[in-house]
Design a protein around this motif. Structure first.
Motif, PDB file in Angstrom:
ATOM      1  N   HIS A 113       0.819  -1.218   0.000  1.00 30.74           N
ATOM      2  CA  HIS A 113       0.000   0.000   0.000  1.00 30.74           C
ATOM      3  C   HIS A 113       0.856   1.273   0.000  1.00 30.74           C
ATOM      4  O   HIS A 113       0.342   2.353  -0.301  1.00 30.74           O
ATOM      5  CB  HIS A 113      -0.935   0.004   1.229  1.00 30.74           C
ATOM      6  N   PRO A 125       3.259   2.453  -2.077  1.00 28.83           N
ATOM      7  CA  PRO A 125       3.344   3.245  -3.320  1.00 28.83           C
ATOM      8  C   PRO A 125       2.098   4.076  -3.602  1.00 28.83           C
ATOM      9  O   PRO A 125       2.145   5.051  -4.336  1.00 28.83           O
ATOM     10  CB  PRO A 125       3.545   2.184  -4.410  1.00 28.83           C
ATOM     11  N   LYS A 126       0.987   3.694  -2.978  1.00 29.63           N
ATOM     12  CA  LYS A 126      -0.267   4.444  -3.132  1.00 29.63           C
ATOM     13  C   LYS A 126      -0.400   5.541  -2.085  1.00 29.63           C
ATOM     14  O   LYS A 126      -1.414   6.223  -2.010  1.00 29.63           O
ATOM     15  CB  LYS A 126      -1.452   3.486  -3.043  1.00 29.63           C
ATOM     16  N   GLY A 127       0.636   5.676  -1.222  1.00 26.01           N
ATOM     17  CA  GLY A 127       0.643   6.743  -0.234  1.00 26.01           C
ATOM     18  C   GLY A 127       0.088   6.374   1.123  1.00 26.01           C
ATOM     19  O   GLY A 127      -0.043   7.234   1.991  1.00 26.01           O
ATOM     20  N   THR A 128      -0.234   5.111   1.341  1.00 28.97           N
ATOM     21  CA  THR A 128      -0.751   4.685   2.644  1.00 28.97           C
ATOM     22  C   THR A 128       0.369   3.991   3.410  1.00 28.97           C
ATOM     23  O   THR A 128       0.832   2.926   3.011  1.00 28.97           O
ATOM     24  CB  THR A 128      -1.953   3.731   2.483  1.00 28.97           C
ATOM     25  N   HIS A 187      -2.147   2.011   8.874  1.00 32.28           N
ATOM     26  CA  HIS A 187      -3.510   1.488   8.749  1.00 32.28           C
ATOM     27  C   HIS A 187      -4.180   1.452  10.114  1.00 32.28           C
ATOM     28  O   HIS A 187      -3.518   1.229  11.132  1.00 32.28           O
ATOM     29  CB  HIS A 187      -3.472   0.065   8.170  1.00 32.28           C
ATOM     30  N   ALA A 196      -2.961  -6.566  -1.167  1.00 27.07           N
ATOM     31  CA  ALA A 196      -2.069  -5.971  -2.160  1.00 27.07           C
ATOM     32  C   ALA A 196      -1.628  -7.065  -3.132  1.00 27.07           C
ATOM     33  O   ALA A 196      -1.535  -8.240  -2.759  1.00 27.07           O
ATOM     34  CB  ALA A 196      -0.849  -5.353  -1.482  1.00 27.07           C
ATOM     35  N   ARG A 197      -1.352  -6.674  -4.349  1.00 30.83           N
ATOM     36  CA  ARG A 197      -0.885  -7.632  -5.351  1.00 30.83           C
ATOM     37  C   ARG A 197       0.452  -8.223  -4.900  1.00 30.83           C
ATOM     38  O   ARG A 197       1.347  -7.490  -4.476  1.00 30.83           O
ATOM     39  CB  ARG A 197      -0.740  -6.909  -6.682  1.00 30.83           C
TER      40      ARG A 197
END
Length: 165
Positions: free
Chosen positions: A52, A54-57, A60, A69-70
């Motif tokens: 997560h 690279p998406k900025g998260t 959690h 995640a992939r």
């Protein structure tokens, strides 16, 4: 031996020590699970956390509720071993490369235990488990297990270093 040759030998030893120590830690986790039914960290959750980023998260509320995640399992396991290698490099950086030629238990054990600051103050809070697992059902059990597991990692660094001498 040339300086470059010494450096490449040291880097190779650090790589093997980090992988070996992480493997010892994983064997320890299997023993805990089989003999005492104590579950280990699911490294897919570490991969989810990292996946997560690279998406900025970066943190959690609960990693358990985050979308998968992939390739999270592969990312988690690769990261687990990479961190072991980085910690082995950290030990050598702190105690000096002479340790690679004459490893002793105490520095490896102490460094292994000291590395518990990373899960306590970085990983666990970012996974939504709180500082030092404070948001888990049994925080003291989680803390004790983390400390012991990191001590086993330190023992693994020492044992691996002795074996490859």
């Amino acid at each position: 031996m040339s300086e470059l040759s010494q450096l490449s030998t040291a880097l190779y030893q650090i790589l093997v020590i980090g992988i070996g120590a992480t493997l010892v830690m994983d064997v320890w986790a299997i023993v805990l699970k089989r003999l005492f039914n104590i579950p280990s960290l699911d490294y897919a959750l570490v991969g989810r956390w990292l996946g997560h980023m690279p998406k900025g998260t970066f943190a959690h509320q609960s990693i358990f509720n985050a979308a998968p995640a992939r390739f999270e399992k592969a990312i988690g396991w690769f990261s687990h071993y990479l961190i072991g290698v980085l910690f082995a490099g950290g030990l050598v950086a702190v105690v000096g490369s002479e340790w690679l030629t004459a490893p002793t238990l105490f520095p490896a054990l102490l460094f292994g235990v000291a590395t518990v600051i990373f899960p306590f103050f970085l990983m666990q809070p970012c996974l939504g488990l709180g500082i030092a697992a404070s948001r888990t059902p049994k925080p003291m059990n989680a803390r004790s297990k983390s400390l012991l597991t990191h001590a086993v990692f330190g023992l693994g660094m020492y044992l691996t270093a002795v074996i490859i001498l």
